[in-house]
Design a protein around this motif. Structure first.
Motif, PDB file in Angstrom:
ATOM      1  N   GLN A 271       7.091  19.099  10.998  1.00  0.00           N
ATOM      2  CA  GLN A 271       6.463  17.878  10.472  1.00  0.00           C
ATOM      3  C   GLN A 271       5.964  18.131   9.050  1.00  0.00           C
ATOM      4  OE1 GLN A 271       3.204  17.013  13.156  1.00  0.00           O
ATOM      5  NE2 GLN A 271       4.535  15.997  14.630  1.00  0.00           N
ATOM      6  N   ASN A 272       6.151  19.353   8.577  1.00  0.00           N
ATOM      7  CA  ASN A 272       5.603  19.768   7.284  1.00  0.00           C
ATOM      8  C   ASN A 272       6.556  19.476   6.137  1.00  0.00           C
ATOM      9  OD1 ASN A 272       3.305  20.707   8.599  1.00  0.00           O
ATOM     10  ND2 ASN A 272       4.159  22.741   8.874  1.00  0.00           N
TER      11      ASN A 272
ATOM     12  N   THR B  15       0.861  -1.181   0.000  1.00  0.00           N
ATOM     13  CA  THR B  15       0.000   0.000   0.000  1.00  0.00           C
ATOM     14  C   THR B  15       0.897   1.231   0.000  1.00  0.00           C
ATOM     15  OG1 THR B  15      -1.692  -1.191   1.244  1.00  0.00           O
ATOM     16  CG2 THR B  15      -1.827   1.221   1.257  1.00  0.00           C
ATOM     17  N   LEU B  16       0.594   2.165  -0.880  1.00  0.00           N
ATOM     18  CA  LEU B  16       1.396   3.384  -1.012  1.00  0.00           C
ATOM     19  C   LEU B  16       0.551   4.585  -0.620  1.00  0.00           C
ATOM     20  CD1 LEU B  16       2.937   2.493  -4.492  1.00  0.00           C
ATOM     21  CD2 LEU B  16       3.962   2.130  -2.240  1.00  0.00           C
ATOM     22  N   ARG B  17       1.076   5.432   0.258  1.00  0.00           N
ATOM     23  CA  ARG B  17       0.361   6.625   0.707  1.00  0.00           C
ATOM     24  C   ARG B  17       1.296   7.826   0.679  1.00  0.00           C
ATOM     25  NH1 ARG B  17      -3.352   4.380  -0.211  1.00  0.00           N
ATOM     26  NH2 ARG B  17      -5.033   3.587   1.045  1.00  0.00           N
ATOM     27  N   LEU B  18       0.883   8.840  -0.053  1.00  0.00           N
ATOM     28  CA  LEU B  18       1.621  10.095  -0.108  1.00  0.00           C
ATOM     29  C   LEU B  18       0.941  11.068   0.842  1.00  0.00           C
ATOM     30  CD1 LEU B  18       3.884  11.692  -1.565  1.00  0.00           C
ATOM     31  CD2 LEU B  18       2.161  12.367  -3.247  1.00  0.00           C
ATOM     32  N   LYS B  19       1.737  11.744   1.680  1.00  0.00           N
ATOM     33  CA  LYS B  19       1.201  12.722   2.627  1.00  0.00           C
ATOM     34  C   LYS B  19       2.062  13.971   2.580  1.00  0.00           C
ATOM     35  CE  LYS B  19      -0.404  11.422   6.569  1.00  0.00           C
ATOM     36  NZ  LYS B  19      -0.500  10.972   7.961  1.00  0.00           N
ATOM     37  N   GLY B  20       1.432  15.124   2.792  1.00  0.00           N
ATOM     38  CA  GLY B  20       2.145  16.390   2.770  1.00  0.00           C
ATOM     39  C   GLY B  20       2.797  16.746   4.090  1.00  0.00           C
TER      40      GLY B  20
END
Length: 187
Positions: free
Chosen positions: A124-125, A99-104
């Motif tokens: 954390q940004n 599972t691949l998840r991109l987060k900002g």
């Protein structure tokens, strides 16, 4: 415009095929697809690839996982790359395998590499691409699990997943995080 793409992992052949080193493997696949070769530089192995009008500086920190922030801070400064153009590729126990998840932005979620980056950058940004490695281990065996190799079945699925990671990284650099998240996070 430049981007720093940092794949997290541990140096040494004994770690190469472990779940914890998926960040290195994503960058290896991306570099190989562009015929780029990593060079042993300060705080890590580094190469550059071009994607249209963007320069992607690929970094595999040689600081070991828990001190990844040192390498990332150095290369952001060295290449004059703003933190908005940083993408960290990391293993994630909370996601099923592949599972691949991109987060900002977000918390370190108990990941020591992300925790160190957050501490060193004081934020954390920054974007991260989380690669699910599953959590099929008994209580207390987390360290053994992440430092063990993928199963044969998982290894067979990896090339396609690594290719998708490359597409996500390129989309992040060319179209921005929101477009990349919309395109890939629902798959």
């Amino acid at each position: 415009m430049k981007y720093l793409i940092a794949g997290l992992g541990n140096i040494g052949s004994e770690y190469h095929y472990t779940r914890h080193n998926i960040g290195f493997r994503v960058l290896d696949a991306l570099a190989e697809a562009s015929n780029a070769v990593f060079k042993d530089r300060r705080y890590g192995f580094v190469t550059e690839i071009r994607v249209k009008n963007k320069t992607l500086v690929l970094l595999k920190p040689s600081t070991y996982m828990n001190l990844s922030g040192n390498a990332i801070r150095y290369w952001l400064k060295e290449e004059k790359i703003p933190v908005e153009n940083l993408l960290v590729v990391v293993d994630d126990l909370a996601l099923p395998f592949g599972t691949l998840r991109l987060k900002g932005k977000g918390s370190d979620a108990g990941h020591n590499g992300l925790k160190h980056i957050q501490d060193i950058l004081s934020t954390q940004n920054y974007a991260r691409l989380r690669f699910g490695v599953g959590n099929d281990f008994p209580k207390g065996a987390q360290v053994h699990y992440v430092l063990s190799p993928f199963s044969e079945e998982e290894e067979k699925e990896l090339p396609a997943k690594l290719e998708t990671c490359g597409e996500i990284i390129k989309t992040f650099c060319l179209a921005g995080i929101q477009t990349a998240m919309n395109q890939y996070n629902n798959k």
